[in-house]
Design an enzyme around this catalytic site. Structure first.
Site, short mmCIF file in Angstrom:
data_model
loop_
_atom_site.label_atom_id
_atom_site.label_comp_id
_atom_site.label_asym_id
_atom_site.label_seq_id
_atom_site.Cartn_x
_atom_site.Cartn_y
_atom_site.Cartn_z
N SER A 165 0.83 -1.20 0.00
CA SER A 165 0.00 0.00 0.00
C SER A 165 0.87 1.26 0.00
CB SER A 165 -0.95 -0.06 1.20
OG SER A 165 -1.94 0.91 1.10
N ASP A 235 -17.81 -14.72 -12.86
CA ASP A 235 -17.01 -15.78 -12.24
C ASP A 235 -16.63 -16.86 -13.25
OD1 ASP A 235 -15.70 -17.44 -10.51
OD2 ASP A 235 -17.45 -18.04 -9.35
N ASP A 238 -13.24 -17.37 -16.38
CA ASP A 238 -11.98 -18.12 -16.31
C ASP A 238 -12.19 -19.63 -16.39
OD1 ASP A 238 -12.80 -18.95 -13.67
OD2 ASP A 238 -12.09 -17.03 -12.93
N ASP A 242 -15.94 -20.64 -8.97
CA ASP A 242 -15.35 -20.94 -7.66
C ASP A 242 -15.39 -19.73 -6.73
OD1 ASP A 242 -13.61 -19.37 -9.04
OD2 ASP A 242 -11.85 -20.63 -8.77
N ASP A 378 -9.00 -5.83 -4.56
CA ASP A 378 -8.54 -4.80 -3.61
C ASP A 378 -9.63 -3.75 -3.42
OD1 ASP A 378 -7.23 -2.47 -2.51
OD2 ASP A 378 -5.32 -3.39 -3.03
N HIS A 418 -7.17 -5.84 -0.12
CA HIS A 418 -6.07 -4.89 -0.02
C HIS A 418 -4.94 -5.48 0.82
CE1 HIS A 418 -4.05 -1.12 -0.28
NE2 HIS A 418 -4.09 -0.90 1.01
#
Ligand code: NAG
Ligand code: NAG
Ligand code: NAG
Ligand code: NAG
Length: 509
Positions: A165, A235, A238, A242, A378, A418
């Site tokens: 960060s 979702d 890909d 999951d 994030d 994050h």
């Protein structure tokens, strides 16, 4: 920006004291010269730490010698500095002291020149802003190397940085401006292009409005209605349903699917004003002339950001930054934030904090290595900004990805928030998490070990295996592991009979 050594009137131990440290027979005697405070298994009490930092003690797992100093950086600023020296020593590392010393590094950390997260001490004090921007880290490296030599009687051979960060930004900034400070840098979710990043954070409150605004969306709705629809739409891209979106750049989320029409917004649908809120949050933030200010948030961020940036309150650290460092107006009202304020922040660039190098040639030239990673959901810094930085740097240096690989590797961590947490296999040896104790300290599983092997053995990390613990609790065992690919590759599910929770069921493409 003026760059000079950050040491301002620092007194290191006298020659006589130095001699007595060096001639002291044992680790314990040497440490006693520095006034020790901890031994293995103890908790170090951090009574001086500002309550807003949320840490008042730290468990330690190795015998160590703790040195705490206040180092003046000008006649109106100082940094609070800590160095933890382990008995079994292998070099100098940085940040997350207990973690570093447990793995045999002499380790230092600082308060970056101010205490807590409020920012009021920035007000009319450019020296404290400069400490925050660059001087604190550089000063602590200079002092850390001196103290290490003093304590062990030998100079550090290599020096490493690990942080996330704001700390990730410090790592990139250090490579740019003080290329000799570190040999290896782990920069997680780096807050690069800092001024625009803080402007974008200030903007969320103007998008969501306060809790009573038409545009506001309650945390529950973000976490269930909206998140479920995000997964429904994205979702499967890909190849595996999951709960984790491998590559959110491919997710073009359409919140219109949740529009209630004439019905009033509730648990299961969104009003027109709320649909607009979702669209704004996930769209790129533009200057009035249409050029990019900062990329939009990635879908998936809504789970955690519902309690943070999207919670209908002005984001505290951005408010402090604008009030005290940018506008120097303590009564500034964050509801009035516009791109005019963003423009002032960029032009003023307090403390030279922007951090947007188009070349890191000096660092690359001396063999320095950077490993950077970013959680793909994030909730604080959009991971699209790390892609943007990679492309900016590669473009500036005229490099194709294979050429970047010599010194700069970027790993996207799907399902990570994050710097940590989230539904993904997020434990990768990052600083700041006790879960690192549950994974081996090797280059396959641990980012710090990976950068050390890259620097010292020339073995560069091709992929990282992340670990998800049951309930995020090491003692509860491993839930699953997942291979995180080096950018620009992404992880693709092999499909068929493969089990998405098996490492071997995915490949980097
Ligand atoms: C602090 O140092 C600055 C120059 O660095 C000088 O102008 C100023 O007078 C000093 N203030 C005090 C109180 O010594
Ligand atoms: C931060 O706290 C330390 C220790 O309590 C203190 O010495 C220092 O002056 C504080 N720094 C600022 C900028 O208030
Ligand atoms: C658009 O405005 C921003 C902010 O003033 C400026 O930095 C940028 O260069 C401008 N872009 C173009 C294409 O004029
Ligand atoms: C996970 O944590 C929750 C509370 O945080 C607890 O109720 C549950 O039993 C835990 N499950 C496991 C498998 O440890």
């Amino acid at each position: 920006m003026r760059l000079e050594t950050g040491l301002w009137g620092l007194a290191l131990p006298s020659l006589a004291a130095t001699r007595s440290i060096l001639t002291a027979a044992s680790f314990e005697e040497k440490c006693l010269q520095f006034r020790p405070e901890a031994s293995a298994g103890a908790r170090v009490t951090l009574s001086d730490n500002d309550p807003s930092c949320g840490t008042n003690s730290q468990a330690v797992t190795a015998d160590l010698c703790r040195v705490a100093l206040s180092i003046p950086t000008s006649n109106r600023s100082s940094i609070t500095y800590e160095m933890w020296l382990p008995e079994e020593w292998s070099g100098v590392a940085y940040e997350d002291l207990a973690y570093g010393t447990a793995n045999g590094f002499a380790t230092v950390g600082t308060n970056n020149g101010h205490n807590g997260t409020n920012g009021d001490t920035f007000y009319q004090n450019d020296d404290i802003v400069a400490d925050f921007g660059w001087r604190s880290l550089h000063t602590s490296v200079v002092v850390g190397k001196k103290l290490t030599a003093l304590f062990y009687g030998a100079a550090a051979s290599k020096s490493y940085f690990i942080c996330c960060s704001l700390g990730g930004r410090q790592g990139i900034h250090s490579a740019e401006v003080f290329p000799d400070d570190f040999d290896g840098i782990v920069a997680g979710a780096p807050a690069v292009d800092f001024n625009n990043l803080y402007s974008s954070r200030a903007r969320y409150f103007t998008i969501t409005g306060a809790a009573d605004a038409q545009s506001f969306i309650a945390a529950d709705t973000w976490q269930t209605t909206i998140h479920d629809e995000v997964l429904k739409q994205c979702d499967g891209i890909d190849g595996a349903m999951d709960g984790v979106i491998e590559d959110p750049t491919l997710c073009k989320f359409q919140p219109e699917a949740l529009l209630c029409g004439a019905k009033k917004g509730g648990e299961d649908c969104l009003t027109g004003a709320q649909v607009q809120t979702v669209n704004k949050v996930f769209s790129d933030y533009l200057w009035p002339n249409g050029s990019l200010l900062l990329p939009g948030m990635q879908p998936g961020s809504e789970i955690a950001a519902s309690g943070g940036l999207y919670n209908g309150k002005a984001y505290g650290p951005s408010v402090g930054w604008f009030k005290f460092a940018v506008l120097e107006n303590p009564s500034w009202d964050p509801a009035t934030f516009t791109t005019d304020d963003a423009l002032i922040a960029g032009q003023k660039d307090p403390g030279g904090i922007r951090t947007w190098p188009s070349s890191l040639a000096a660092f690359e030239g001396r063999g320095g290595k950077i490993l950077t990673h970013h959680g793909q959901q994030d909730q604080q810094i959009t991971s699209f900004n790390s892609i943007r930085f990679y492309e900016h740097l590669a473009g500036g240096m005229g490099y194709a990805p294979e050429q970047m690989d010599h010194f700069y590797r970027f790993f996207r961590i799907p399902g990570m928030g994050h710097c940590g947490s989230g539904p993904g296999a997020w434990v990768i040896g990052q600083a700041g998490s006790s879960a690192v104790q549950g994974i081996p300290f090797d280059r396959e599983h641990n980012v710090l070990a990976a950068v050390v092997d890259w620097v010292e053995k020339g073995v560069a990390p091709e992929a990282l295996v992340g670990t998800k613990f049951v309930n995020d609790t090491v003692g509860a065992g491993i839930a699953y592991q997942h291979t995180h690919c080096k950018y620009p590759a992404k992880s693709i599910f092999k499909g068929g009979d493969h089990d998405p929770s098996e490492v071997g069921s995915w490949e980097c493409v």
